[in-house]
Scaffold this motif. Sequence first.
Motif, short mmCIF file in Angstrom:
data_model
loop_
_atom_site.label_atom_id
_atom_site.label_comp_id
_atom_site.label_asym_id
_atom_site.label_seq_id
_atom_site.Cartn_x
_atom_site.Cartn_y
_atom_site.Cartn_z
N ALA A 1 0.84 -1.19 0.00
CA ALA A 1 0.00 0.00 0.00
C ALA A 1 0.88 1.24 0.00
O ALA A 1 2.03 1.21 0.46
N VAL A 2 0.33 2.33 -0.53
CA VAL A 2 0.98 3.64 -0.41
C VAL A 2 0.00 4.54 0.34
O VAL A 2 -1.21 4.35 0.26
N TYR A 3 0.55 5.54 1.05
CA TYR A 3 -0.35 6.38 1.84
C TYR A 3 0.24 7.77 2.04
O TYR A 3 1.45 7.96 2.09
N SER A 4 -0.67 8.73 2.15
CA SER A 4 -0.29 10.11 2.45
C SER A 4 -0.37 10.33 3.96
O SER A 4 -0.78 9.44 4.71
N ASP A 5 -0.01 11.52 4.39
CA ASP A 5 -0.11 11.86 5.81
C ASP A 5 -1.53 11.66 6.34
O ASP A 5 -1.73 11.19 7.46
N ALA A 6 -2.53 12.01 5.51
CA ALA A 6 -3.92 11.90 5.94
C ALA A 6 -4.37 10.45 6.07
O ALA A 6 -5.35 10.16 6.77
N ASP A 7 -3.67 9.54 5.41
CA ASP A 7 -4.08 8.13 5.38
C ASP A 7 -3.17 7.21 6.21
O ASP A 7 -3.19 5.99 6.03
N ARG A 8 -2.41 7.80 7.09
CA ARG A 8 -1.44 6.99 7.85
C ARG A 8 -2.11 5.82 8.57
O ARG A 8 -1.55 4.72 8.66
N ASN A 9 -3.33 6.03 9.06
CA ASN A 9 -4.03 4.97 9.80
C ASN A 9 -5.20 4.38 9.00
O ASN A 9 -6.11 3.78 9.57
N ALA A 10 -5.16 4.54 7.68
CA ALA A 10 -6.26 4.10 6.83
C ALA A 10 -6.36 2.57 6.76
O ALA A 10 -5.39 1.85 6.99
N LEU A 11 -7.55 2.10 6.40
CA LEU A 11 -7.81 0.66 6.36
C LEU A 11 -6.93 -0.04 5.33
O LEU A 11 -6.44 -1.15 5.59
N HIS A 12 -6.71 0.57 4.16
CA HIS A 12 -5.92 -0.12 3.14
C HIS A 12 -4.47 -0.30 3.60
O HIS A 12 -3.80 -1.27 3.22
N VAL A 13 -4.00 0.61 4.45
CA VAL A 13 -2.64 0.49 5.00
C VAL A 13 -2.58 -0.70 5.96
O VAL A 13 -1.61 -1.46 5.96
N LYS A 14 -3.62 -0.85 6.77
CA LYS A 14 -3.65 -1.95 7.73
C LYS A 14 -3.77 -3.31 7.02
O LYS A 14 -3.23 -4.31 7.49
N MET A 15 -4.47 -3.35 5.90
CA MET A 15 -4.73 -4.62 5.21
C MET A 15 -3.52 -5.12 4.43
O MET A 15 -3.34 -6.34 4.28
N ALA A 16 -2.71 -4.22 3.90
CA ALA A 16 -1.60 -4.61 3.03
C ALA A 16 -0.47 -5.26 3.82
O ALA A 16 -0.32 -5.04 5.03
N ASP A 17 0.35 -6.03 3.11
CA ASP A 17 1.51 -6.66 3.74
C ASP A 17 2.61 -5.65 4.04
O ASP A 17 3.36 -5.80 5.00
N GLU A 18 2.73 -4.63 3.18
CA GLU A 18 3.69 -3.55 3.38
C GLU A 18 3.02 -2.23 3.05
O GLU A 18 2.02 -2.19 2.33
N ALA A 19 3.59 -1.14 3.55
CA ALA A 19 3.04 0.19 3.25
C ALA A 19 4.18 1.20 3.17
O ALA A 19 5.12 1.15 3.96
#
Length: 672
Positions: free
Chosen positions: A30-48
Amino acid sequence: MFKKILIANRGEIACRVIKTAQRMGIATVAVYSDADRNALHVKMADEAVHIGPPQANRSYIVIDKIMDAVKQTGAEAVHPGYGFLSENPKFAEALEAAGVAFIGPPKGAITSMGDKITSKKIAQEAGVSTVPGHMGLIADADEAIEISGQIGYPVMLKASAGGGGKGMRIAWDESEVREGFQASKNEAKASFGDDRMFIEKFVTQPRHIEIQILCDKHGNGVYLGERECSIQRRNQKVVEEAPSPFLDPETRKAMGEQSLALAHAVGYASAGTVEFIVDGDRNFYFLEMNTRLQVEHPVTELITGVDLVEHMIRVAYGETLSFGQDDVTLNGWAMESRLYAEDPYRGFLPSIGRLTRYRPPAETPEYQPGVVPSAPVVRNDTGVFEGGEISMYYDPMIAKLCTWGPDRAAAIEGMRNALDGFEVEGIGHNLPFLSAVMDHPKFVAGKMTTAFIEEEFPDGFNGVDLAEVHLKRIAAACAAMHRVAEIRRTRVSGRMDNHERKVGADWVVTLGGHRFEATIDADRDGADVTIDGEILRCESLWTPGDMLARIAVSGEVIVLKVSKISQGFRIRTRGADLKVNVRTPRQAELAALMPEKLPPDTSKLLLCPMPGLIVRVDVAEGDEVQEGQALAVVEAMKMENILRAEKRGVVSKVNAAAGDSLAVDDVILEFE
């Protein structure tokens, strides 16, 4: 098969791709911005991998940052989802140069179909029916007005690189062309980095119907039926279904074959969608081709049993399609309702904040994409969770609620029940409106056009007025719930050993402008509530504090969202938001004497209707304004919203300027 893929997206579509990849045994990044640090897709992926600030143009659509994430993690392929970089040929080219597979079509197909003017020319050459319009780019508003006059009103102003309703306006006269042209250019620039515009004839009484295609790299292709997407607001789809209640087999076949002809003309390989406008005589006209996975793809998966994400991955890996056109069958009916973070009671304006409660209806556990359902299905594609934040930086859609049934009536009924059971608190949301659509006679009959919302809700959405028979059932249910709550209260107080003598049998229930006198005769299993001589049997496992009540009223189950208020409940069901008071006869007598509390007078104020950024203020102190005049522009969730004067007046004070970030109900202007 790929060992690891990166999902260059966020929210529900990133979660959706991750689910299929994990089922296929593929590791995910997963990739994430500052706003998405705790987002669901980040939690689900193997890496972020963190890629930057909240703004999409500084994170999710910066090609170099995505490429760095690919390099860091050793991902062999990238799935772009929809939006962001999904239709950017430069991104596909960068991946190709790095030896990384793009889980999407070839860059040439993206380039050809990504530009609406070029795609229309190619469609014409491929024998696809197209809408009359101006094929060249438009330099300015004056040229737009001249061209519109030649085509004939109404016209559609469209961003050449657009999609998802961004940069799109319908204009019915010269003034709307002039105003809409610049607004559309601004939206297109902000959303796509490309403000080129073109104009085409707007087809009246149109239905928006699209064909799902799937092609491999070996010249094979199939079409997977159609989706009806006519329930739209501001050109943004709200409710979709598959198949369409309007098409016949002959039209479906013609549209599907033309869609494949277009795909083969550009060497297409992956999942894609060809969108059409269809008139009342089933004449269809090409709109555009989306060279990506569509938001509404789940309804196609539900009626075909095809996992589109899986086949996109397999095609990108070089595999041949495992089935042909003769193997495609359409089974049953599927509905999709888009849950948006927007308040229908405030003109559908965006809403942000924390999800203090987020409880979707239970999904059907045995269902998964790639399997044909054999029993009713509930599916909810989401990217949020209870306690999470809805940000102002991204699209307001937070979930896609889908239902499947053996026929259209069953799919609609399943959706009604699922919407009633969907609990969302903390933000404004469109669940009440979605419920209203499901019960609307035109929708139930399948007789809708893209003007459905505009025509059926011309004054906006103000809730649903339920029939008296339904209000009576709710009144009986609330009387029974109130009795249970009163018994609970007397037990807690401990003031009487025999609580049954404490709670009376006679109550007055008021709701929705109606008054019902109710008498309750309770037993161990429920209560008989007598209203107007009719006995309504109420049975439920509801207990005080539960925010969702499923109550059988004379054998018919109703689902109520329940909040406690003084002397009753706030009840939400079937699109209605009701204040239900349950009082003793004496309390009801006294309540009738109480004066009504009036809302504050804001008629001399221009309030910010949503959290957003002031793009500009068009008036100054001392200016006289006319009814309908543009006063200010507020940008929120990538859309520009023009605020207009409701009546004539003189500006006495300006409290905001371009660049200011405002909250809901902040005062922008004051009038004399």
